[in-house]
Design a protein around this motif. Structure first.
Motif, PDB file in Angstrom:
ATOM      1  N   VAL A  61       0.897   8.366  -1.129  1.00 62.23           N
ATOM      2  CA  VAL A  61       1.616   9.520  -1.658  1.00 62.23           C
ATOM      3  C   VAL A  61       1.219  10.717  -0.793  1.00 62.23           C
ATOM      4  O   VAL A  61       0.168  11.331  -0.983  1.00 62.23           O
ATOM      5  CB  VAL A  61       1.279   9.748  -3.147  1.00 62.23           C
ATOM      6  N   ARG A  75       0.871  -1.180   0.000  1.00 66.58           N
ATOM      7  CA  ARG A  75       0.000   0.000   0.000  1.00 66.58           C
ATOM      8  C   ARG A  75       0.908   1.230   0.000  1.00 66.58           C
ATOM      9  O   ARG A  75       1.692   1.431   0.934  1.00 66.58           O
ATOM     10  CB  ARG A  75      -0.886   0.010   1.241  1.00 66.58           C
ATOM     11  N   ILE A  76       0.848   2.013  -1.066  1.00 68.12           N
ATOM     12  CA  ILE A  76       1.715   3.178  -1.204  1.00 68.12           C
ATOM     13  C   ILE A  76       0.878   4.446  -1.015  1.00 68.12           C
ATOM     14  O   ILE A  76      -0.057   4.706  -1.781  1.00 68.12           O
ATOM     15  CB  ILE A  76       2.405   3.197  -2.584  1.00 68.12           C
ATOM     16  N   ARG A 102      18.226  10.612  -2.794  1.00 70.52           N
ATOM     17  CA  ARG A 102      16.980  10.034  -2.291  1.00 70.52           C
ATOM     18  C   ARG A 102      17.281   9.077  -1.152  1.00 70.52           C
ATOM     19  O   ARG A 102      18.390   8.535  -1.056  1.00 70.52           O
ATOM     20  CB  ARG A 102      16.187   9.325  -3.395  1.00 70.52           C
ATOM     21  N   VAL A 154       5.167   3.440   2.463  1.00 69.31           N
ATOM     22  CA  VAL A 154       4.825   2.135   1.884  1.00 69.31           C
ATOM     23  C   VAL A 154       4.650   1.122   3.003  1.00 69.31           C
ATOM     24  O   VAL A 154       5.544   0.930   3.829  1.00 69.31           O
ATOM     25  CB  VAL A 154       5.923   1.663   0.904  1.00 69.31           C
ATOM     26  N   ASP A 204       2.044  13.858  -0.153  1.00 70.03           N
ATOM     27  CA  ASP A 204       1.814  15.243  -0.570  1.00 70.03           C
ATOM     28  C   ASP A 204       1.055  15.349  -1.888  1.00 70.03           C
ATOM     29  O   ASP A 204       0.915  16.442  -2.434  1.00 70.03           O
ATOM     30  CB  ASP A 204       3.161  15.977  -0.713  1.00 70.03           C
ATOM     31  N   GLY A 205       0.621  14.211  -2.411  1.00 71.56           N
ATOM     32  CA  GLY A 205      -0.023  14.229  -3.713  1.00 71.56           C
ATOM     33  C   GLY A 205       0.970  14.322  -4.860  1.00 71.56           C
ATOM     34  O   GLY A 205       0.574  14.376  -6.027  1.00 71.56           O
ATOM     35  N   ASP A 206       2.265  14.331  -4.537  1.00 71.74           N
ATOM     36  CA  ASP A 206       3.322  14.401  -5.552  1.00 71.74           C
ATOM     37  C   ASP A 206       3.966  13.024  -5.652  1.00 71.74           C
ATOM     38  O   ASP A 206       4.603  12.566  -4.712  1.00 71.74           O
ATOM     39  CB  ASP A 206       4.365  15.452  -5.150  1.00 71.74           C
ATOM     40  N   PRO A 207       3.827  12.328  -6.813  1.00 71.65           N
ATOM     41  CA  PRO A 207       4.390  10.972  -6.926  1.00 71.65           C
ATOM     42  C   PRO A 207       5.895  10.920  -6.727  1.00 71.65           C
ATOM     43  O   PRO A 207       6.454   9.860  -6.412  1.00 71.65           O
ATOM     44  CB  PRO A 207       4.031  10.540  -8.354  1.00 71.65           C
ATOM     45  N   ASP A 208       6.591  12.063  -6.907  1.00 73.53           N
ATOM     46  CA  ASP A 208       8.037  12.115  -6.690  1.00 73.53           C
ATOM     47  C   ASP A 208       8.394  12.608  -5.292  1.00 73.53           C
ATOM     48  O   ASP A 208       9.572  12.738  -4.964  1.00 73.53           O
ATOM     49  CB  ASP A 208       8.701  13.027  -7.735  1.00 73.53           C
ATOM     50  N   ARG A 213       6.681   9.136  -0.119  1.00 69.72           N
ATOM     51  CA  ARG A 213       5.790   7.978  -0.229  1.00 69.72           C
ATOM     52  C   ARG A 213       5.982   7.105   1.018  1.00 69.72           C
ATOM     53  O   ARG A 213       7.122   6.829   1.398  1.00 69.72           O
ATOM     54  CB  ARG A 213       6.105   7.166  -1.485  1.00 69.72           C
TER      55      ARG A 213
END
Length: 288
Positions: free
Chosen positions: A13, A10-11, A94, A24, A15-19, A22
């Motif tokens: 996101v 289950r991921i 990252r 998990v 801030d609503g930003d896929p980058d 996240r």
């Protein structure tokens, strides 16, 4: 050690930003992973998860710019370690942190860190920024069993999250995948396609010298070949090099080019026992 049973992730996101950040979570597991770009640490560090004990990975480009490098660490708690690396460690862009609120202590994460370093060095997929080999702490038998499960769950999740540094080649091809051979320029190599990439078997050979064309126009492949020589995956043996362990290449062409020291179309260079090219085999499979 990788998990072989189906599982779901289950991921979230955040801030609503896929980058961006996240979070998990894995089905039926107390642990969770946080993945975020370095630039977000000043904001992400306020999250309660980073106030817990955990293990983390820092990933970023190598100094030569070709491929990634990795740093593995542990923190009790994680937050001050990440803050220190944010200020002092340059290469990473990252982070992946694993925590289990209220479940992990200092010895637990030292155990995880030690085993992750060991596995990354054995796989030789990504160079490590770690300067030492952290010792594995002594754990009680129940704690050790719990941490082996924790480690197995992490290793199963990481490739799904885009981290392949700990994957070693599987011992046998995926069912239905044919063992292939590359014979050219006086060398013989064997390999097969797998879900991880193209696996070249230990004992395969590689040429001793590369062509001028590879030196001038194929710097990425030349660099990859040199890294394999430096870390002992390719070892000199008389007139050629020998592959010392099963090793995963990104594609059949990358494997053939590195072994032959020149540009090579792997779909033509690799053939089965009857001399049928990989290209012809794939075309036949597609036609069914």
């Amino acid at each position: 050690m990788h998990a072989s049973k189906p599982f779901s992730l289950r991921i979230f996101v955040a801030d609503g930003d896929p980058d961006g950040l996240r979070v998990v979570e894995r089905s039926n597991w107390v642990g969770k992973a946080l993945i975020f770009p370095r630039a977000l640490l000043p904001r992400v560090k306020q999250r309660e998860e980073l106030a817990y004990t955990g293990v983390y990975l820092l990933l970023g480009p190598r100094e030569d710019g070709d491929g990634e490098m990795l740093y593995i660490g542990e923190g009790d708690p994680v937050r001050p370690r990440l803050e220190d690396h944010y200020a002092k460690k340059d290469f990473w862009n990252r982070a992946v942190c694993f925590v289990a609120p209220g479940q992990l202590n200092k010895a637990h994460v030292q155990f995880l860190e030690s085993n992750l370093v060991r596995l990354a060095k054995a796989a030789k997929r990504v160079p490590l920024d770690n300067a030492n080999n952290p010792a594995e702490p002594s754990l009680s038998e129940p704690d050790r069993a719990d941490m082996l499960v924790f480690l197995e769950n992490m290793l199963g999740m990481l490739p799904v999250l885009g981290v392949h540094a700990f994957e070693q080649a599987v011992a046998v091809p995926v069912a239905g995948h044919t063992m292939l051979t590359c014979r050219s320029k006086g060398i013989t190599a064997t390999g097969y396609e797998s879900t991880q990439g193209f696996v070249v078997k230990a004992g395969s050979q590689a040429v001793a010298t590369v062509t001028p064309s590879m030196q001038e126009h194929m710097s990425r492949l030349l660099d990859e070949r040199q890294v394999l020589i430096e870390n002992g995956v390719l070892q000199k043996n008389g007139e050629h090099y020998v592959v010392t362990q099963d090793y995963v290449f990104s594609s059949p062409s990358t494997a053939a080019s590195v072994l032959l020291g020149c540009s090579s179309n792997g779909r033509v260079a690799w053939k089965d026992a009857q001399g049928t090219t990989l290209k012809a085999l794939q075309e036949a499979e597609a036609a069914h």
